[in-house]
Design a protein around this motif. Structure first.
Motif, mmCIF file in Angstrom:
data_model
loop_
_atom_site.group_PDB
_atom_site.id
_atom_site.type_symbol
_atom_site.label_atom_id
_atom_site.label_comp_id
_atom_site.label_asym_id
_atom_site.label_seq_id
_atom_site.Cartn_x
_atom_site.Cartn_y
_atom_site.Cartn_z
ATOM 1 N N ILE A 155 0.825 -1.200 0.000
ATOM 2 C CA ILE A 155 0.000 0.000 0.000
ATOM 3 C C ILE A 155 0.864 1.256 0.000
ATOM 4 N N GLN A 156 1.940 1.251 0.805
ATOM 5 C CA GLN A 156 2.796 2.429 0.880
ATOM 6 C C GLN A 156 3.550 2.655 -0.434
ATOM 7 N N SER A 159 1.248 4.251 -2.893
ATOM 8 C CA SER A 159 1.169 5.693 -2.665
ATOM 9 C C SER A 159 2.335 6.409 -3.348
ATOM 10 N N ILE A 195 -4.744 11.524 -4.347
ATOM 11 C CA ILE A 195 -5.006 10.139 -3.945
ATOM 12 C C ILE A 195 -3.787 9.542 -3.250
ATOM 13 N N ILE A 199 -3.893 8.011 0.555
ATOM 14 C CA ILE A 199 -3.526 6.668 1.017
ATOM 15 C C ILE A 199 -2.724 6.765 2.307
ATOM 16 N N LYS A 200 -1.733 7.638 2.333
ATOM 17 C CA LYS A 200 -0.885 7.771 3.519
ATOM 18 C C LYS A 200 -1.625 8.405 4.688
ATOM 19 N N LEU A 206 -9.458 3.753 2.213
ATOM 20 C CA LEU A 206 -8.022 3.585 1.987
ATOM 21 C C LEU A 206 -7.288 3.431 3.317
ATOM 22 N N HIS A 207 -8.031 3.208 4.377
ATOM 23 C CA HIS A 207 -7.480 3.290 5.730
ATOM 24 C C HIS A 207 -7.070 1.965 6.331
ATOM 25 N N TRP A 209 -4.923 -0.347 5.943
ATOM 26 C CA TRP A 209 -3.528 -0.688 6.216
ATOM 27 C C TRP A 209 -3.136 -0.284 7.638
ATOM 28 N N ASP A 503 -12.181 -3.345 4.262
ATOM 29 C CA ASP A 503 -11.213 -4.132 3.509
ATOM 30 C C ASP A 503 -11.716 -5.542 3.250
#
Length: 581
Positions: A155-156, A159, A195, A199-200, A206-207, A209, A503
């Motif tokens: 995910i990171q 981003s 976007i 994500i971060k 998108l949360h 993670w 998720d």
């Protein structure tokens, strides 16, 4: 402080110190490096010249500015350096080279990104934060932490890829990579960068993670993670998207939805992960409002959140270290054997709840006032509901079920001294910046003096009768609701289980798709492989039969004639070209 150090990005110092720590075997030396580097970094930042580009380079036509301090990023950088120091002290009882080194490099990359003077430099350190932070989860050494760390890293990295894609659009259409705020999302690359930041920042949908990785991190790793990633995204939004109207509603939703999940969640570190979504939502909403008061509120609240959220993660880390769990149904009664940890946890809980005389009261009140001034009643009501929810899940639930509630019978040692020292320092700061200015240079006015926009006493004061009464009424109502629900047996019970979040939708769909592909391949794969092998063998035989030295072309005189005619045509073309040139 030498002049050359004052012009050096302190984040670079921490990154270099982290790399050195990776190879230092002597524990005391490594820990000394981890503490001294942030202290020197704070001194470097205190003497830095504002508004000047330092460490500038030009390559491939792109001007890179690696160090620029101004009124917006100063407090973020200072908070990150303080957090790095507290984290190093908190981790003194451990002996883990990888964790110590990567934690320092992670903090350094977040600081370096904060002081970046252009988009490309921001991207470079944006990616380094992703790579270094994953070790905070991976070092837990469990099967669950391994898979969570891989999902987190994916995910990171996504981003970062989106950020680079957006930067490419900006460079192509504007030819400039300076950190200029976007006027709207229709500008080339703006939406993609939006976007990437989202994500971060752990936007809704998108949360996941965050809730997936933080509770599975090491005792120290969760504390480290709580300070940097989401706050770096908050800074990035404040820099590039101030006043972006969409952020108001995104932030408002972020403040509300975690309340429902946190109230029913059994893992207290996961409750704090949802609380992180909640608090970042206040900051994002304020950035969307975009007025000087709102942006001041976002920056100040980010500074305060790094302290009180770190303090809460520290207290739960101490509980995990001594008891081996942070499951609410397995805890309770720990105030008897961990009184200092209990006290510090209560300070963090009261601070995040915005009780008068504690940090969030003087920061969140700016956000609420700025939203109220816009006339957006629905958004204001959402933030008020979320404020009451904060008290429910972080202000009451965390300390109540960990240290009070039913007695679990666990009798353990108090947290190690270094943990208590780090928690005590964080607790002191939570109180110090929430007090009125009883002494010169002490209290919330110190924090206000460092905000991006000057605050005149005549224009805004947190300690007014209206602010105090409104907040006390809100807190009293939340406490009453908790007590009443407990008495009536209606409060969600603390029991083991899996709380399904959004998720589930894509992870369930992804798992189902993978299973379907596996089933189809098991049935059709062998036949498809055999068919492909047969066709490829026939094609190879045909090519050999045609083009080999003993093939059809070599046995036929046509090939020689074609070579002659090709030579003649080439000569004619060359002659015509020469005559017409």
């Amino acid at each position: 402080m030498p002049a050359y150090l004052a012009s050096l990005n302190p984040g670079w110092l921490l990154i270099v110190a982290g790399v050195i720590a990776l190879f230092v075997k002597v524990r005391v030396v490594r820990q000394a490096i981890s503490i001294i580097a942030p202290v020197i970094g704070i001194l470097m930042l205190a003497t830095a010249q504002h508004g000047v580009d330092h460490m500038t380079y030009e390559t491939l036509g792109i001007k890179l500015s690696f160090y620029r301090v101004d009124s917006l990023n100063f407090l973020f950088g200072l908070a990150f350096l303080i957090a790095a120091l507290l984290n190093a002290i908190y981790a003194l009882h451990t002996d883990n080279k990888t964790q110590d080194g990567m934690a320092l490099a992670y903090a350094g990359s977040a600081i370096a990104a904060t002081f970046a003077g252009d988009l490309m430099t921001l991207f470079i350190f944006w990616e380094i934060t992703a790579i270094t932070s994953v070790f905070m989860v991976l070092q837990a050494g469990t099967r669950a932490s391994y898979f969570a760390s891989m999902r987190y890293l994916g995910i990171q990295i996504l981003s970062g890829v989106l950020l680079l894609d957006g930067i490419a659009y900006v460079w192509h259409y504007q030819g400039d990579l300076s950190l200029q705020a976007f006027s709207d999302l229709n500008q080339p690359g703006a939406l993609i960068i939006f976007i990437a930041f989202g994500i971060k920042a752990a936007f809704p949908f998108l949360h996941n993670w965050l809730q997936d990785a933080y509770p599975k991190a090491t005792v120290t790793g969760a504390v480290v993670l709580s300070a940097f990633t989401t706050k770096l995204a908050v800074y990035a939004f404040a820099r590039l998207f101030p006043g972006q109207h969409e952020l108001i509603w995104i932030g408002a939703v972020m403040t509300c939805f975690p309340v429902f999940f946190a109230v029913i969640e059994n893992d207290l570190r996961k409750v704090l992960a949802y609380s992180t979504n909640n608090q970042v939502g206040f900051m994002i909403c304020a950035i969307g409002v975009g007025t000087p008061l709102a942006l001041n509120g976002a920056v100040a609240h980010a500074f305060a959140d790094i302290l009180f959220k770190g303090l809460l993660f520290m207290s739960m880390g101490a509980v995990l270290y001594r008891t081996g769990t942070t499951k609410a149904n397995e805890l309770g009664g720990l105030y008897r054997s961990m009184p200092w940890t209990t006290l510090f946890c209560l300070v963090g809980a009261i601070s995040i709840s915005a009780m008068p005389l504690f940090s969030a009261f003087v920061t969140k009140s700016m956000i609420l006032s700025s939203v109220a001034s816009t006339g957006m009643v629905v958004v204001w009501l959402m933030l008020m509901f979320a404020s009451a929810g904060v008290l429910e899940h972080s202000g009451i639930k965390i300390p109540y079920f960990a240290f009070f509630g039913h007695d679990s019978g666990k009798r353990v040692k108090e947290a190690p001294f270094n943990m208590l020292l780090a928690m005590g320092m964080a607790a002191f700061l939570c109180i110090a910046i929430g007090l009125p200015a009883f002494l010169p240079g002490f209290g919330y006015e110190w924090l206000y003096s460092l905000l991006p926009y000057p605050i005149e006493a005549a224009s805004y004061q947190p300690f007014t009768l209206g602010h105090i009464l409104a907040q006390l009424q809100l807190l009293a109502l939340a406490v009453f609701a908790f007590v009443l629900l407990q008495r009536l047996g209606l409060y969600p019970p603390e029991k083991p289980g899996v709380i399904l979040d959004t998720d589930w939708l894509y992870r369930k769909a992804g798992y189902g798709t993978a299973r379907w592909i596996d089933t189809v391949w098991a049935k059709l794969g062998p036949a498809m492989t055999a068919t492909f092998r047969t066709l490829s063998e026939r094609a190879y035989d045909r090519l050999v039969d045609t083009f080999s030295p003993r093939g059809v072309l070599a046995r036929n005189g046509v090939s020689g004639g074609m070579a002659v005619w090709t030579t003649v045509i080439l000569g004619v073309v060359l002659l015509v070209s020469y005559l017409t040139s």
